[in-house]
Design a protein around this motif. Structure first.
Motif, PDB file in Angstrom:
ATOM      1  N   ALA C  21       0.992  -0.840   0.026  1.00  0.00           N
ATOM      2  CA  ALA C  21      -0.223  -0.079   0.443  1.00  0.00           C
ATOM      3  C   ALA C  21       0.443   1.410  -0.125  1.00  0.00           C
ATOM      4  O   ALA C  21       0.809   2.061  -0.702  1.00  0.00           O
ATOM      5  N   LEU C  22       2.148   1.262   0.926  1.00  0.00           N
ATOM      6  CA  LEU C  22       2.914   2.837   0.783  1.00  0.00           C
ATOM      7  C   LEU C  22       3.838   2.855  -0.489  1.00  0.00           C
ATOM      8  O   LEU C  22       3.907   3.829  -0.504  1.00  0.00           O
ATOM      9  N   THR C  23       3.604   1.786  -1.024  1.00  0.00           N
ATOM     10  CA  THR C  23       4.987   1.315  -1.939  1.00  0.00           C
ATOM     11  C   THR C  23       5.003   1.621  -3.453  1.00  0.00           C
ATOM     12  O   THR C  23       5.050   2.616  -4.279  1.00  0.00           O
TER      13      THR C  23
ATOM     14  N   VAL D 125       5.910   8.543   2.503  1.00  0.00           N
ATOM     15  CA  VAL D 125       6.265   7.530   1.851  1.00  0.00           C
ATOM     16  C   VAL D 125       6.541   7.460   0.006  1.00  0.00           C
ATOM     17  O   VAL D 125       7.412   7.576  -0.435  1.00  0.00           O
ATOM     18  N   SER D 126       5.717   8.319   0.263  1.00  0.00           N
ATOM     19  CA  SER D 126       5.393   8.083  -2.392  1.00  0.00           C
ATOM     20  C   SER D 126       6.114   9.125  -2.383  1.00  0.00           C
ATOM     21  O   SER D 126       6.701   9.190  -2.912  1.00  0.00           O
ATOM     22  N   TYR D 131      10.832  11.404  -4.704  1.00  0.00           N
ATOM     23  CA  TYR D 131      12.356  12.364  -4.345  1.00  0.00           C
ATOM     24  C   TYR D 131      13.282  11.694  -4.982  1.00  0.00           C
ATOM     25  O   TYR D 131      14.292  11.757  -5.750  1.00  0.00           O
ATOM     26  N   LEU D 132      13.644  10.310  -4.100  1.00  0.00           N
ATOM     27  CA  LEU D 132      15.078   9.444  -4.333  1.00  0.00           C
ATOM     28  C   LEU D 132      14.939   9.053  -5.665  1.00  0.00           C
ATOM     29  O   LEU D 132      16.121   9.019  -6.087  1.00  0.00           O
ATOM     30  N   VAL D 133      13.933   8.680  -6.919  1.00  0.00           N
ATOM     31  CA  VAL D 133      14.335   8.238  -7.556  1.00  0.00           C
ATOM     32  C   VAL D 133      14.401   9.241  -8.931  1.00  0.00           C
ATOM     33  O   VAL D 133      15.006   9.642  -9.502  1.00  0.00           O
ATOM     34  N   LEU D 134      13.956  10.439  -8.469  1.00  0.00           N
ATOM     35  CA  LEU D 134      13.550  11.757  -9.078  1.00  0.00           C
ATOM     36  C   LEU D 134      14.459  13.112  -9.212  1.00  0.00           C
ATOM     37  O   LEU D 134      15.099  13.383  -9.875  1.00  0.00           O
ATOM     38  N   ARG D 135      15.289  12.461  -7.815  1.00  0.00           N
ATOM     39  CA  ARG D 135      16.008  13.553  -7.446  1.00  0.00           C
ATOM     40  C   ARG D 135      17.016  14.375  -8.663  1.00  0.00           C
ATOM     41  O   ARG D 135      17.403  15.276  -8.829  1.00  0.00           O
TER      42      ARG D 135
END
Lengths: 242, 580, 113, 137
Positions: C21-23, D125-126, D131-135
């Motif tokens: 759900a979160l990821t 979390v999203s 952020y981690l993927v796109l930074r």
């Protein structure tokens, strides 16, 4: 003023003559304060004395008159004919139970399930003399009160697809009743042996319809999910039993 | 052979069963009931159960309230035993898990109640009977040797030579009629409110146990005392608990006036005052309603005149905390919210003070036959029962009857007499004839429901809140006629499986027998006392009628009424004073 | 046997449900929808490799994906049994479902380590 | 307490309804339930898809993976997966308070608070993952 009527399509099953239930139609007066049960009583009293169904208190507390009304499990004493507009209304026995006759279903299996969860206060040691009560604060009472409200009407079983597909499933009301005692501050058991079973809490897939149809807001679905947490924790942390 | 057979699975029956199972595990116990035990009408009791617990309360005060509430017709030795044992029974229920409402410190909470001078009514919100019954039922489940005959209707008692030997019963599910031999039998089948058209009582309350005992030769007692509860919902007759008034509710007439002040019940205070106004006894409140109606100060509805019960000033929070079921019932069945709306109410038949005549241990005049609960008349309720005395009554006397029946069964070990089988066979033939329609022909005869309605309206007309000799005398004849016609009523259903029409007919016949005793006793009592108000004899007459009515069934089926003295121990007859 | 396993399977199912759900929604939104459609640009291969470079992160990814698979396996087991009436074959269905989840976990390990 | 049904009581046979194959189509709530459970298939797919991506990253074949991902059927499948995983997230986080009843000094924390917390966590979390993927890109 012409008297308005509504058609009730009632499931009839007479084991001596019918291979399976058939619907029989009756016209009954449509009055604003008539419940489905009043319609059925009108049929029995004035149109057809051979119709069999259970009822008693007609105030939603004895749990006798649960039936399937237009596909939904309902207490017929608290379901009003006016809800169904011009009708017709289809009235069938509760789904998921063997039908004994007409609208009467076999509930012995359900009672056996209730009995199996040790639905009584389990204490260790001698019972104290009958001079003082066990203390219980309002908050402790609140912790289980909701689960003590079940009237055994079995609508939750009828709504539960897991039970309907697998009659061995312990089911919503029995597990809620077990939780009613588990969460009672005076009780000393956790009923792990009867609840931590595939046919008990682990059979539940959390459809949630038991809670939706419960006329007393017992929320059996919640009771079951909470016990899953309890049982899982107890399994992971064997020393966490109470 | 069963040692103790209990007819009825409500509070009294289950309490009796547990008493036997716990004290005499060597005996076999069976509960025979026409419904599954948790469907029994105990489930509908709302307000609470009285038992002296407070330090400012005393057994004597509970006795006095009960005796004066019963207009001195109670047997005072019975009341003393009852009041003494009630608290321990309520604590026993607590030890079995009953979810009594609590004080913040964890003690059981008590509330005021009508006719009670002290706070002594234990409660589980306003579903006290529900919790009590389910606690008892669930407690019986731990005794697997208590056998249950669920949905068996007892059609007669087997009595031979002045002693009971069991019952004959019909299994609804299969239609089989069986003799069930037993050494002792306890009747705990509840009351008979359904003989009236407008009642709080469930459909199952048809006086079966009273009729069984009466037909077997045991007398009924004080049958003229029928309690009207002052606050029932119109149309359904659903009970709005006295707790609603105990928590501060007011009764208002069409002018919004608290009319009870006009009937010697005290002066209005904003908060409830014990033994005053809305907390007066039920008979006086129901009678006040009739006077308001005569004065044209009630409100007309399609279901007859009503007054209003006003709970609005209590607020939603208090209503939800103390009397949530009242709100639930009003919303579901009357389409109104007591937090914002007035509740229409009218007096409604609620309880039978009378019943099978028993002693303090539930023993009837037939050896081995016991009765407890509303079926029985010990009598602790006299001419008018106080609210919240009936739940402790079923516990105290259920237990006593169970213990006495167990003792009887232990000391009578002989086998079953031939009478059991032969009576079972006779009964089977008789019922099969009724079911097959071969006795009357399924097309002939009158409808059961039509006869029932006639009976109910006869009772309402003649044996209502106010009665006259003329109307009662006429009702005697009407009921005798209905009895005959019920013998030939039409049964269309010929099925052996769950034949509820046949049961309905058997219930009607039971009700007619009981109805005749009510009317006969009411005609015989030429005075006004408690719930029995004769317009033609408006005063209480202690010289002639400080006595129980005892009614036997004569060989020709008519009731024959005699009198029996009341036991007085400490409280000589006096004036009933409320609000002063 | 089964009775002792169920609580653990349920814990794996629940944990996987939370992780999924979160990821998963944001990951499938980015990698499955927005990037393929060109709404956002694909990150460079080096950046992606750097993201899963730390052993701790790799471990977390393996655990997370395996939990998600257990979540799915648990639901597929029960749903297929309920929809197709396979309750009788529960043991077999369970082995297939959870077996597939284990296989997925092993695949993740081989890919990342 | 046990039920007494004396032997020899021949009983007319009760009627047992045959299994209803279409039980999930009888009520809306049941259909929603089945949909909720079926999200698991797409959860499994999403994991598989991410494993493919990880494989591509490991092998240095991200270009080929991007081409595969851009195929219309693949995009359609992933849009479906997005809907399913989002539906799973909403239903799963909303149902959590049923299993975790929190009581503070006797006061039961209402469901909406727990749900609100769950959804906040989901957002956080999203955002972090995005952020981690796109930074750097």
């Amino acid at each position: 003023m012409a008297a308005e009527t509504i058609r009730l399509d009632v499931a009839r099953y007479r084991p001596e003559e019918d291979a399976e239930p058939v619907l029989q139609s009756y016209e009954v007066p449509l009055r604003p304060d008539w419940a489905v049960l009043d319609g059925l009583a009108h049929i029995k009293d004035h149109l057809d004395g051979t119709l069999s169904f259970r009822w008693s208190c007609r105030m939603g507390i004895c749990g006798s008159c649960g039936m399937d009304v237009d596909g939904e499990p309902r207490l017929t004493c608290g379901t009003f004919l006016a809800e169904y507009g011009a009708g017709p209304v289809r009235i069938e026995p509760l789904k998921g139970f063997p039908v004994i006759r007409d609208l009467v279903v076999d509930i012995d299996g359900f009672l056996a399930k209730l009995s199996s969860v040790r639905p009584w206060l389990v204490r260790e040691g001698e019972e104290p003399p009958l001079t003082a009560e066990y203390a219980q604060t309002p908050a402790q009472l609140d912790a289980y009160k909701q689960y003590s409200m079940c009237i055994n009407c079995m609508l939750c079983y009828s709504a539960c697809p897991v039970y309907v597909l697998d009659p061995d499933f312990l089911g919503p009301a029995a597990i809620a009743l077990a939780q009613r005692y588990n969460l009672d501050s005076r009780d000393m058991d956790d009923r792990f042996d009867v609840l931590n079973l595939e046919e008990a809490v682990w059979g539940c897939t959390f459809v949630g319809d038991c809670t939706r149809v419960c006329p007393k807001h017992v929320d059996p679905a919640e009771a079951i999910q909470r016990y899953k947490v309890t049982a899982a924790l107890r399994s992971v942390l064997p020393w966490s039993g109470r | 052979m069963i040692d103790v057979l209990i007819v009825g699975g409500g509070g009294a029956g289950l309490r009796a069963a547990i008493a036997v199972a716990e004290t005499a595990p060597e005996l076999t116990v069976a509960v025979v009931s026409k419904v599954y035990p948790m469907r029994s009408h105990t489930v509908s009791a709302e307000g609470g159960a009285a038992g002296v617990i407070g330090i400012d309360d005393s057994l004597d005060e509970h006795c006095y309230d009960t005796v004066s509430g019963g207009d001195w017709l109670c047997d005072q030795d019975a009341v003393e035993a009852f009041v003494r044992e009630a608290p321990r029974e309520l604590i026993q229920l607590e030890h079995w898990g009953c979810p009594w409402s609590r004080e913040p410190d964890g003690r059981v909470a008590v509330r005021p109640f009508g006719g009670m001078k002290r706070l002594r009514t234990w409660y589980a919100a306003d579903k006290t009977g529900f919790h009590l019954l389910h606690t008892l039922f669930q407690t019986t489940l731990r005794h697997p040797w208590i056998r249950r005959y669920d949905e068996w209707y007892v059609t007669s008692l087997v009595v031979d030579d002045g002693r009971v030997h069991g019952v004959v019963a019909l299994d609804l599910r299969t239609g089989r009629v069986e003799a069930i031999p037993a050494r002792a039998v306890v009747l705990a089948t509840g009351g008979c409110g359904r003989v009236f058209p407008f009642t709080t009582n469930a459909a199952i309350k048809t006086g079966d146990g009273m009729a069984l005992a009466y037909r077997a030769g045991a007398p009924l007692k004080d049958m003229e005392f029928v309690q009207y509860h002052p606050t029932g919902l119109p149309f359904t007759g659903i009970l709005i608990t006295e707790a609603a008034r105990a928590e501060g509710g007011w009764l208002l007439n069409r002018d919004g006036y608290r009319y009870l002040q006009d009937y010697d019940l005290g002066t209005p205070t904003p908060t409830p005052k014990l033994r005053s106004m809305e907390l007066g006894p039920r008979d006086r409140l129901s009678q006040a309603f009739v006077h308001e109606q005569d004065k044209g100060r009630t409100i007309d509805t399609p279901y007859g005149p009503v007054v209003h019960l006003d709970l609005r000033h209590l607020g939603a929070a208090k209503i939800d905390a103390r009397i949530p079921f009242v709100r639930e019932l009003c919303r579901s069945y009357q389409n109104l919210d007591p937090a914002t709306d007035l509740i229409p109410v009218r007096p409604v038949v609620h309880y039978m003070m009378g019943g099978v005549h028993t002693d303090l241990d539930g023993a009837t005049t037939i050896a081995g036959l016991y009765a407890a609960g509303e079926t029985a008349c010990v009598s602790i309720n006299g001419a008018n029962r106080l609210g919240s005395n009936s739940l402790p009554e079923i516990l105290v006397f259920g237990r006593r009857a169970g213990l006495a029946a167990a003792a009887f069964a232990r000391s009578h070990r002989e086998g079953e007499p031939p009478a059991v089988r032969s009576q079972g066979d006779d009964e089977r033939r008789r019922l099969e004839r009724a079911r097959d329609g071969s006795s009357v022909g399924s097309s002939g005869g009158e409808r059961i429901a039509d006869l029932r309605e006639r009976m109910q309206h006869t009772l309402e007309g003649a044996a209502g809140i106010y009665r006259t000799g003329d109307a009662l005398a006429k009702a005697v004849d009407t009921l005798a006629d209905l009895c005959e016609r019920a013998g030939e009523a039409r049964v269309e259903d010929t099925s052996a499986t769950f034949n509820t029409e046949l049961i309905t007919l058997l219930e009607l016949r039971a009700m007619l027998d009981v109805a005749r005793t009510i009317v006969a006793c009411a005609l015989g009592r030429e005075e006004s006392r408690g719930a029995h108000q004769r317009v033609d004899f408006p005063a209480r007459d202690d010289d002639a009628y400080l006595a129980h009515s005892l009614v036997h069934r004569a060989p020709d089926g008519t009731p024959s009424v005699g009198l029996m003295p009341v036991t007085i121990t400490c409280w000589p007859p006096g004036e009933r004073v409320y609000g002063r | 046997m089964r009775r002792r396993l169920e609580p653990y399977l349920w814990l794996l199912f629940s944990g996987g449900g939370v992780v999924a759900a979160l990821t998963l929604p944001v990951l499938v939104l980015l990698f499955g929808v927005l990037m393929p459609l060109g709404v956002v640009a694909w990150p460079s291969a080096a950046h992606l490799r750097a993201l899963v470079d730390a052993p701790l992160v790799r471990g977390a990814v393996v655990v997370a994906l395996t939990l998600c698979l257990f979540h799915a396996a648990h639901r597929i087991r029960f749903t297929s049994e309920e929809l197709l009436g396979l309750r009788r074959w529960d043991a077999l269905v369970a082995v297939l479902c959870y077996g597939a989840a284990v296989a997925g976990g092993v695949t993740a390990i081989t890919l990342l380590f | 307490m046990t039920t007494a049904r004396p032997p020899g009581h021949e009983e007319a046979r009760p009627y047992v309804r045959p299994r209803d194959r279409w039980w999930f189509a009888r009520r809306r709530s049941l259909a929603v339930f089945v949909l909720r459970e079926l999200t698991s298939v797409l959860v499994a797919w999403t994991v598989a898809y991410l494993l493919l991506l990880l494989g591509a990253v490991a092998d240095g074949t991200t270009e080929r993976f991007a081409a595969l991902a851009a195929r219309p059927w693949m995009v359609a499948l992933n849009v479906l997966a997005l809907a399913a995983t989002a539906f799973h997230a909403v239903t799963f986080l909303n149902l959590a308070p049923k299993a975790t009843v929190v009581r503070l000094d006797g006061w039961r924390v209402p469901a909406w608070m727990i749900q609100g917390g769950n959804h906040t966590a989901w957002l956080a979390v999203s955002a972090l993952l995005a952020y981690l993927v796109l930074r750097s890109s």
